[in-house]
Design an enzyme around this catalytic site. Structure first.
Site, PDB file in Angstrom:
ATOM      1  N   CYS B  11       0.844  -1.192   0.000  1.00 24.32           N
ATOM      2  CA  CYS B  11       0.000   0.000   0.000  1.00 24.32           C
ATOM      3  C   CYS B  11       0.889   1.256   0.000  1.00 24.32           C
ATOM      4  CB  CYS B  11      -0.909  -0.003   1.213  1.00 24.32           C
ATOM      5  SG  CYS B  11      -0.011  -0.027   2.762  1.00 24.32           S
ATOM      6  N   CYS B  14       3.095   1.720   3.012  1.00 23.45           N
ATOM      7  CA  CYS B  14       4.248   0.825   3.119  1.00 23.45           C
ATOM      8  C   CYS B  14       5.384   1.350   2.249  1.00 23.45           C
ATOM      9  CB  CYS B  14       3.874  -0.580   2.689  1.00 23.45           C
ATOM     10  SG  CYS B  14       2.314  -1.135   3.383  1.00 23.45           S
TER      11      CYS B  14
END
Lengths: 324, 76
Positions: B11, B14
């Site tokens: 995502c 991250c």
């Protein structure tokens, strides 16, 4: 509470920019400045408060609470409320799902958490407050929680465990309720800097969506005539709610971008329940989330999960149109 | 050599965490191996429920939020 923002918007647009108050442009610009500042202010406030709550009740602690205590039916409500106070990130839904079932929490209770988590989050609450006021926000939050409770309960009755991926079933069989988790010993003041940074970070990351959403809203606000949508999406049309819900599932937007547009739709005659059903389906159900879910469950289970949620969203859309 | 592990399913948060880790390593000028772990089954072995998470030498430093560059530099 927000008079100072209106005062500032009037001053900026009418005095500094010299745009007359009675023109469409003046009205649209004023609306844009006022709403943007108000929403960003509320966003920071709510994310900050939720950040404090979350610092004391991190998801690990909530999971352990659910797996250790016998709640006699109230576990659905508890899981749903926990979902509401946990900040939602679509990329966390799969790890959360595994963490819950591995902790021995029943599948239905896990779903209760998973349904409410995206629906009731700090961003949606802040923007709802700014756009629709306290009463509508409370009704929205309560129905988001009830949606999780009912959805989770119904899903628990369908015997869905065999539809999980093999490795998840194995994890379920070896569940242990006590996963170690070291509680932070920090004092309140030691926690604050990280919470403040996190709130800033969230506000920063959604600011663009808020501005785009309010920009579209402001343009519509100034130029679309009152009652414009009533001709097409009236409260009497019984198919409006299911149609709005089903159309919204493939749409993937966050609450920050979609809510300002919805507020204008409501102001121009779309019934609030229909608009909320549309919004819930947009932010609560998404194709990218379904793709992630495929790693832990079969397509059949994803379809069942989405269908149950769609049915309850449609139901709450009708309910809102009826009570509001 | 120290290792930084960033756990996350890919995502945006991250990715930001990986960027921050790279920046912290570059600013500190130390040799550190940064490993991204994106496979969900592997992530679950670390007992993490909220991503992104960051480990230094297999010690959990942060989970569920993006650490700042300064924070990571402090841990190195």
């Amino acid at each position: 509470m927000f008079e100072w923002i209106q005062f500032f918007a009037d001053w900026l647009i009418y005095d500094i920019f010299g745009v007359a108050a009675d023109t469409q442009l003046g009205e649209a610009l004023n609306f844009f400045v006022y709403d943007t500042i108000k929403i960003l202010f509320l966003l920071f406030l709510i994310t900050f408060i939720m950040g404090i709550v979350n610092s004391y009740f991190p998801v690990d602690k909530l999971r352990n609470f659910l797996s250790r205590n016998k709640l006699y039916g109230l576990e659905y409500l508890a899981a749903s409320v926990f979902g509401a106070i946990t900040p939602f990130c679509s990329c966390s839904s799969v790890p959360l799902f595994i963490g819950f079932v591995r902790g021995g929490i029943p599948l239905g209770v896990t779903f209760a958490f998973l349904i409410t988590s995206p629906l009731v989050n700090e961003i949606a609450i802040a923007i709802f407050l700014g756009m629709f006021g306290l009463k509508t926000t409370l009704i929205y939050v309560v129905s988001g929680i009830l949606l999780g409770v009912l959805g989770g309960f119904v899903l628990s009755k369908l015997n869905l465990e065999p539809l999980l991926s093999d490795w998840v079933q194995k994890a379920m069989a070896n569940s242990e309720s006590d996963e170690d988790y070291d509680e932070s010993k920090q004092t309140f003041w030691e926690r604050l800097p990280a919470i403040r940074n996190e709130a800033w970070e969230i506000v920063r990351s959604v600011t663009l969506y808020v501005i785009i959403g309010i920009g579209i809203g402001a343009a519509m606000h100034g130029y679309v005539p009152e009652g414009f949508f009533e001709e097409y999406i009236s409260a009497e049309n019984p198919l409006a709610v299911p149609l709005a819900t089903v159309l919204a599932v493939p749409l993937y937007a966050n609450a920050a971008g979609i809510l300002p547009v919805i507020q204008v739709l409501v102001a121009k005659g779309v019934p609030l329940g229909t608009a909320i059903a549309f919004m819930m389906a947009t932010i609560g159900l998404s194709i990218p989330e379904a793709m992630l879910m495929k790693k832990v469950m079969t397509v059949k289970l994803i379809v069942i999960y989405f269908s149950v949620e769609v049915i309850f969203i449609i139901f709450s859309g009708y309910l809102f149109n009826w009570i509001l | 050599m120290k290792t930084i592990k960033v756990l996350g399913t890919g995502c945006p948060k991250c990715k930001t965490t990986v960027n921050h880790a790279e920046k912290a390593v570059a600013e500190k000028g130390v040799e550190v191996q940064i490993i991204k772990i994106e496979d969900i089954q592997e992530i679950m072995e670390y007992n993490v429920m909220s991503t992104p998470a960051l480990l230094i030498d297999d010690e959990m430093k942060v989970k569920g939020r993006v650490p700042t560059v300064e924070e990571i530099k402090g841990w190195l």
